[in-house]
Design a protein around this motif. Sequence first.
Motif, PDB file in Angstrom:
ATOM      1  N   HIS A   1       0.845  -1.188   0.000  1.00 15.50           N
ATOM      2  CA  HIS A   1       0.000   0.000   0.000  1.00 15.50           C
ATOM      3  C   HIS A   1       0.889   1.250   0.000  1.00 15.50           C
ATOM      4  O   HIS A   1       1.954   1.269   0.632  1.00 15.50           O
ATOM      5  N   ILE A   2       0.433   2.283  -0.690  1.00 14.56           N
ATOM      6  CA  ILE A   2       1.195   3.535  -0.762  1.00 14.56           C
ATOM      7  C   ILE A   2       1.130   4.230   0.587  1.00 14.56           C
ATOM      8  O   ILE A   2       0.044   4.443   1.146  1.00 14.56           O
ATOM      9  N   SER A   3       2.300   4.618   1.120  1.00 11.56           N
ATOM     10  CA  SER A   3       2.305   5.312   2.409  1.00 11.56           C
ATOM     11  C   SER A   3       2.999   6.670   2.334  1.00 11.56           C
ATOM     12  O   SER A   3       2.941   7.435   3.290  1.00 11.56           O
ATOM     13  N   MET A   4       3.637   6.982   1.191  1.00 11.90           N
ATOM     14  CA  MET A   4       4.311   8.273   1.067  1.00 11.90           C
ATOM     15  C   MET A   4       4.570   8.559  -0.413  1.00 11.90           C
ATOM     16  O   MET A   4       4.863   7.650  -1.193  1.00 11.90           O
ATOM     17  N   THR A   5       4.431   9.828  -0.826  1.00  8.87           N
ATOM     18  CA  THR A   5       4.721  10.233  -2.199  1.00  8.87           C
ATOM     19  C   THR A   5       5.497  11.545  -2.179  1.00  8.87           C
ATOM     20  O   THR A   5       5.510  12.256  -1.175  1.00  8.87           O
ATOM     21  N   ASN A   6       6.107  11.872  -3.321  1.00 12.06           N
ATOM     22  CA  ASN A   6       6.826  13.146  -3.414  1.00 12.06           C
ATOM     23  C   ASN A   6       6.021  14.158  -4.223  1.00 12.06           C
ATOM     24  O   ASN A   6       4.903  13.879  -4.689  1.00 12.06           O
ATOM     25  N   LEU A   7       6.585  15.347  -4.425  1.00 10.32           N
ATOM     26  CA  LEU A   7       5.865  16.417  -5.115  1.00 10.32           C
ATOM     27  C   LEU A   7       5.624  16.072  -6.589  1.00 10.32           C
ATOM     28  O   LEU A   7       4.591  16.428  -7.156  1.00 10.32           O
ATOM     29  N   ALA A   8       6.595  15.397  -7.206  1.00 14.49           N
ATOM     30  CA  ALA A   8       6.454  15.058  -8.624  1.00 14.49           C
ATOM     31  C   ALA A   8       5.279  14.108  -8.855  1.00 14.49           C
ATOM     32  O   ALA A   8       4.686  14.105  -9.940  1.00 14.49           O
ATOM     33  N   PHE A   9       4.950  13.324  -7.857  1.00 15.30           N
ATOM     34  CA  PHE A   9       3.799  12.428  -7.976  1.00 15.30           C
ATOM     35  C   PHE A   9       2.526  13.241  -8.199  1.00 15.30           C
ATOM     36  O   PHE A   9       1.717  12.929  -9.073  1.00 15.30           O
ATOM     37  N   THR A  10       2.366  14.292  -7.421  1.00 10.94           N
ATOM     38  CA  THR A  10       1.183  15.142  -7.564  1.00 10.94           C
ATOM     39  C   THR A  10       1.181  15.861  -8.901  1.00 10.94           C
ATOM     40  O   THR A  10       0.149  15.952  -9.568  1.00 10.94           O
TER      41      THR A  10
ATOM     42  N   GLU B   1      -4.606  11.563  -1.124  1.00  9.05           N
ATOM     43  CA  GLU B   1      -5.559  10.805  -1.933  1.00  9.05           C
ATOM     44  C   GLU B   1      -5.005   9.451  -2.351  1.00  9.05           C
ATOM     45  O   GLU B   1      -5.763   8.527  -2.674  1.00  9.05           O
ATOM     46  N   ALA B   2      -3.677   9.342  -2.372  1.00  8.45           N
ATOM     47  CA  ALA B   2      -3.051   8.091  -2.814  1.00  8.45           C
ATOM     48  C   ALA B   2      -2.765   7.142  -1.664  1.00  8.45           C
ATOM     49  O   ALA B   2      -2.618   5.932  -1.877  1.00  8.45           O
ATOM     50  N   LEU B   3      -2.660   7.681  -0.465  1.00  7.47           N
ATOM     51  CA  LEU B   3      -2.273   6.857   0.685  1.00  7.47           C
ATOM     52  C   LEU B   3      -3.253   5.706   0.908  1.00  7.47           C
ATOM     53  O   LEU B   3      -4.469   5.879   0.850  1.00  7.47           O
ATOM     54  N   GLY B   4      -2.696   4.517   1.145  1.00  8.21           N
ATOM     55  CA  GLY B   4      -3.501   3.339   1.408  1.00  8.21           C
ATOM     56  C   GLY B   4      -3.908   2.558   0.179  1.00  8.21           C
ATOM     57  O   GLY B   4      -4.389   1.432   0.280  1.00  8.21           O
ATOM     58  N   HIS B   5      -3.705   3.160  -0.993  1.00  8.97           N
ATOM     59  CA  HIS B   5      -4.071   2.466  -2.232  1.00  8.97           C
ATOM     60  C   HIS B   5      -3.001   1.455  -2.632  1.00  8.97           C
ATOM     61  O   HIS B   5      -1.820   1.635  -2.364  1.00  8.97           O
ATOM     62  N   ASP B   6      -3.451   0.411  -3.337  1.00 12.05           N
ATOM     63  CA  ASP B   6      -2.530  -0.479  -4.032  1.00 12.05           C
ATOM     64  C   ASP B   6      -1.948   0.308  -5.201  1.00 12.05           C
ATOM     65  O   ASP B   6      -2.662   1.047  -5.885  1.00 12.05           O
ATOM     66  N   VAL B   7      -0.646   0.164  -5.460  1.00 14.20           N
ATOM     67  CA  VAL B   7       0.001   0.949  -6.511  1.00 14.20           C
ATOM     68  C   VAL B   7      -0.598   0.671  -7.882  1.00 14.20           C
ATOM     69  O   VAL B   7      -0.528   1.509  -8.788  1.00 14.20           O
ATOM     70  N   SER B   8      -1.250  -0.467  -8.048  1.00 13.65           N
ATOM     71  CA  SER B   8      -1.822  -0.809  -9.346  1.00 13.65           C
ATOM     72  C   SER B   8      -2.998   0.095  -9.721  1.00 13.65           C
ATOM     73  O   SER B   8      -3.431   0.089 -10.874  1.00 13.65           O
ATOM     74  N   PHE B   9      -3.505   0.905  -8.785  1.00  7.20           N
ATOM     75  CA  PHE B   9      -4.598   1.805  -9.144  1.00  7.20           C
ATOM     76  C   PHE B   9      -4.115   2.912 -10.081  1.00  7.20           C
ATOM     77  O   PHE B   9      -4.909   3.647 -10.666  1.00  7.20           O
ATOM     78  N   LEU B  10      -2.805   3.010 -10.264  1.00  5.77           N
ATOM     79  CA  LEU B  10      -2.228   3.990 -11.173  1.00  5.77           C
ATOM     80  C   LEU B  10      -2.070   3.432 -12.586  1.00  5.77           C
ATOM     81  O   LEU B  10      -1.589   4.141 -13.470  1.00  5.77           O
TER      82      LEU B  10
END
Length: 331
Positions: free
Chosen positions: A69-78, A87-96
């Motif tokens: 599960h996603i627990s942290m992202t950087n600015l480039a992700f947004t 909005e991404a936290l807790g999601h499986d990365v495959s939702f991307l």
Amino acid sequence: MYTIELIIFIVACAAIVIWWQYLKKRQPKQLAASKPMFNANADELRQAQLEAIFMATPDPVLYITPQQHISMTNLAFTRTFGYASREALGHDVSFLCAKPDDCQRLRQEFSKLVGGESILITGTQCLRKDESNFDGEIVGVAVQTDDGKIKGYIVIIRDVTRRKALEAEMQDNFSQLAVLQQVDIELNSTLDLTRATMFALNAAVRLSGADSGFIALNDHEQMVVQQSIGTEREGYSGTRLVPGRSIVGRLITRHQPEFVRNVQLDEDYEAELPGIQSMIAVPLMSQDNLIGLICVETADKMRFDREIFDFLQVLAGRIAAALDNARLHHD
């Protein structure tokens, strides 16, 4: 060039992994109690530098938990995906992923990460928040403790849409060069005018993606259609083209190539075939003399573009030289 990009990509990934491992090892209270202030400040500085690397990395970076599960992202992700970090936290990365097959492939590749391997996934269609897609390249590495226990995963996603477009353009250029060479070989290996004109027209129609087309040659100061392709152009051979009338007639008068994206808006267009939307007509010139022309047509206004127009002019130059030789022999 792309190899260097990939190396930079992997180095950035490695730097982020080091940063994350460092943060996990660091215990601020113990450091404050057991080390002098000078060392603690240096430690804080190092942490800040590594955090800056994570946030400033130009590609989206995600920290994934052992449960994937996603627990942290950087600015480039947004910037790239349009999602705020929360909005991404807790999601499986495959939702991307945009396609179910890509989602399944990503899950399968993650099984390698569980074993401590790194992964590189290419050809993935990634999905933004606004539901638009882009070509993605994904690198993943496991974050491990000193005893080899996996604490999570770092994933970097690169938008390679522009690179793919450049690669496709290069491939098109190579393909066009190969076609020109083949045209030279075929046309110069025959002095049969009928065979030469048919081969030339086939090449122009095939390469442009046209629905129909014809080739005409100058016959005693009149432009006469020699060959035609397309159901609607059946029986068109032998037709005499009139200078000054229609788009093709304009070419005969001016000796200039014509690219008309929407024939309905051209005042010289004479409707001969139902459904024709776009037309390209190029002169066949030999020593400043108009010896013929090639015209291709399509019912799709978006089928032809400037690149096809330019390429057909190059192709026409090769065809004109070969047809001139064939005509001299025929005469």
